[in-house]
Write an enzyme that holds these catalytic residues in place. Structure first.
Site, PDB file in Angstrom:
ATOM      1  N   ASP A   1     203.637 -13.963  64.501  1.00  0.00           N
ATOM      2  CA  ASP A   1     204.988 -13.370  63.940  1.00  0.00           C
ATOM      3  C   ASP A   1     205.887 -12.812  64.390  1.00  0.00           C
ATOM      4  O   ASP A   1     207.015 -12.670  64.738  1.00  0.00           O
ATOM      5  CB  ASP A   1     204.824 -12.380  62.527  1.00  0.00           C
ATOM      6  CG  ASP A   1     203.203 -11.882  63.098  1.00  0.00           C
ATOM      7  OD1 ASP A   1     202.589 -11.754  64.326  1.00  0.00           O
ATOM      8  OD2 ASP A   1     203.340 -10.484  62.563  1.00  0.00           O
TER       9      ASP A   1
ATOM     10  N   HIS B   1     203.067  -7.198  65.936  1.00  0.00           N
ATOM     11  CA  HIS B   1     203.229  -5.512  65.043  1.00  0.00           C
ATOM     12  C   HIS B   1     202.043  -5.081  65.706  1.00  0.00           C
ATOM     13  O   HIS B   1     200.761  -5.767  66.825  1.00  0.00           O
ATOM     14  CB  HIS B   1     202.912  -5.643  64.072  1.00  0.00           C
ATOM     15  CG  HIS B   1     203.812  -6.375  62.505  1.00  0.00           C
ATOM     16  ND1 HIS B   1     203.245  -7.172  62.559  1.00  0.00           N
ATOM     17  CD2 HIS B   1     204.763  -5.709  62.271  1.00  0.00           C
ATOM     18  CE1 HIS B   1     204.158  -7.934  60.986  1.00  0.00           C
ATOM     19  NE2 HIS B   1     205.166  -5.953  61.730  1.00  0.00           N
TER      20      HIS B   1
ATOM     21  N   ASP C   1     199.882 -10.282  68.074  1.00  0.00           N
ATOM     22  CA  ASP C   1     200.628 -10.299  67.317  1.00  0.00           C
ATOM     23  C   ASP C   1     201.781  -9.356  67.391  1.00  0.00           C
ATOM     24  O   ASP C   1     201.627  -8.632  68.012  1.00  0.00           O
ATOM     25  CB  ASP C   1     199.891  -9.473  65.784  1.00  0.00           C
ATOM     26  CG  ASP C   1     200.379  -9.554  64.981  1.00  0.00           C
ATOM     27  OD1 ASP C   1     199.852 -10.327  63.776  1.00  0.00           O
ATOM     28  OD2 ASP C   1     201.213  -8.876  64.318  1.00  0.00           O
TER      29      ASP C   1
ATOM     30  N   HIS D   1     195.162  -4.172  62.116  1.00  0.00           N
ATOM     31  CA  HIS D   1     196.187  -2.581  61.675  1.00  0.00           C
ATOM     32  C   HIS D   1     195.154  -1.512  60.637  1.00  0.00           C
ATOM     33  O   HIS D   1     195.839  -0.574  60.928  1.00  0.00           O
ATOM     34  CB  HIS D   1     197.002  -2.704  60.630  1.00  0.00           C
ATOM     35  CG  HIS D   1     198.870  -2.886  61.475  1.00  0.00           C
ATOM     36  ND1 HIS D   1     199.065  -2.955  62.432  1.00  0.00           N
ATOM     37  CD2 HIS D   1     198.953  -4.244  61.013  1.00  0.00           C
ATOM     38  CE1 HIS D   1     200.064  -3.436  62.641  1.00  0.00           C
ATOM     39  NE2 HIS D   1     200.131  -4.193  61.773  1.00  0.00           N
TER      40      HIS D   1
HETATM   41  C1  OKP Z   1     200.758  -6.994  59.213  1.00  0.00           C
HETATM   42  B1  OKP Z   1     200.480  -7.859  60.882  1.00  0.00           B
HETATM   43  C2  OKP Z   1     207.597  -1.569  55.059  1.00  0.00           C
HETATM   44  C3  OKP Z   1     206.734  -2.788  55.224  1.00  0.00           C
HETATM   45  C4  OKP Z   1     205.227  -2.808  56.254  1.00  0.00           C
HETATM   46  C5  OKP Z   1     203.624  -4.159  56.958  1.00  0.00           C
HETATM   47  C6  OKP Z   1     203.897  -5.493  57.831  1.00  0.00           C
HETATM   48  C7  OKP Z   1     201.971  -5.670  58.109  1.00  0.00           C
HETATM   49  C8  OKP Z   1     202.161  -7.019  59.291  1.00  0.00           C
HETATM   50  N1  OKP Z   1     206.262  -0.900  54.303  1.00  0.00           N
HETATM   51  N2  OKP Z   1     204.801  -4.573  56.986  1.00  0.00           N
HETATM   52  O1  OKP Z   1     200.376  -7.131  62.087  1.00  0.00           O
HETATM   53  O2  OKP Z   1     200.950  -8.910  60.798  1.00  0.00           O
HETATM   54 ZN    ZN Z   2     201.730  -8.820  62.591  1.00  0.00          ZN
END
Ligand code: OKP
Ligand code: ZN
Length: 288
Positions: free
Chosen positions: A231, A153, A151, A115
């Site tokens: 995840d 996300h 991943d 990210h």
């Molecule tokens: C990191 B990786 C709202 C929830 C945000 C962030 C998730 C980051 C994931 N504030 N959560 O891609 O596993």
């Molecule tokens: Zn993630």
């Protein structure tokens, strides 16, 4: 399998945060206790400045080195966070170096990286470990580099850093809607996004993972760097997908079948079963 890791990466934590030190320490123990495949543990080394500067803005790197303020709601500042991030990036570069020598490697480190954009930390990430490695691979003479991000996300930071870079193909398969809210469309001519809706059936998720891999393989890359996040697992606490342990084994097998030099870099994965998921994936990668 060469495992690049370092106990030092467990030295920072936010109480209650899903991205916690035990993710690494428990996974390392799990890999040391198994006897399905031999592992070679290699200590992570700090990345040099040059590969980091290729991926990130100078202003941001100054901020990362100097600030004492939190970056966003879930990306905290910790004493020494810049150095933790440099060591995680260094491990990705070591995994890349191993892959280029024909040695399979996995970077088992934190913080994750996908990210982090050119100019900002976000989503538990400070430096774009995989993007840094991809740019380093090009710099080292790899003509076509593929980056595959499974991943759950969207790898928005990797996308930001690699968009428009000649010789690099980036594919991200991720839940949408979900954090960070991007990744609904392909971008430029080298970024390919595969959004999948929450609770997507496993067979269909596998089909999407395969479709992304096929399009990537069609570019005939000479090296593959994997953003390995665990995840999309059915019991992960921060996403809503349904993959099972065996799906990560299967995915490792699919990647193995490409027959390319390949390295993997840990991103997310927050369930108690993370060590098992990593083990299954590595077994698949090794054909075990
Ligand atoms: C990191 B990786 C709202 C929830 C945000 C962030 C998730 C980051 C994931 N504030 N959560 O891609 O596993
Ligand atoms: Zn993630």
């Amino acid at each position: 399998m060469r495992i690049i890791t370092d106990e030092l990466c467990t030295g920072y934590a936010t109480p209650g945060h899903p991205e916690r030190p035990e993710r690494i320490s428990r996974s390392q123990l799990r890999l040391q206790e198994q006897d399905t495949f031999p592992i070679e543990l290699v200590e992570a080394a700090l990345a040099d400045e040059a590969p980091i500067q290729r991926a990130h803005d100078a202003d941001y790197l100054r901020l990362l080195a100097e600030t004492e303020e939190h970056f966003d709601g879930d990306t905290a500042w910790h004493p020494g966070i810049g150095e933790y991030a440099r060591r995680s990036a260094g491990a990705a570069l070591q995994a890349l170096a191993a892959a280029r020598e024909g040695q399979p490697a996995f970077s088992l480190m934190r913080p994750p990286g996908h990210h982090a954009t050119r100019g900002a930390a976000m989503g538990f990430c400070y430096l774009g470990n995989v993007a840094i490695a991809a740019l380093a691979a090009v710099e080292a003479g790899c003509r076509r580099v593929a980056v595959y991000d499974f991943d759950v996300h969207h790898g928005n930071g990797t996308e930001d850093i690699l968009l428009g870079r000649a010789g690099i193909h980036f594919a991200s398969i991720h839940q949408y809607p979900c954090y960070p809210g991007t990744g609904t469309q392909d971008r430029g001519d080298n970024v390919f996004n595969y959004p999948v809706r929450p609770r997507f059936p496993r067979v269909e998720y596998r089909r999407t993972l395969s479709a992304a891999l096929e399009r990537l393989a069609a570019t005939k890359p000479d090296l593959l760097i994997v953003s390995a996040g665990f995840d999309a697992y059915q019991h992960d606490p921060i996403a809503q997908e349904m993959l099972a342990v065996e799906d990560f084994h299967w995915l490792g097998g699919q990647l193995r079948a490409l027959g390319l030099p390949l390295c993997s870099v840990l991103e997310g994965g927050y369930s108690h079963d993370l060590p098992e998921l990593i083990f299954a994936y590595l077994c698949g990668l090794l054909g075990k």
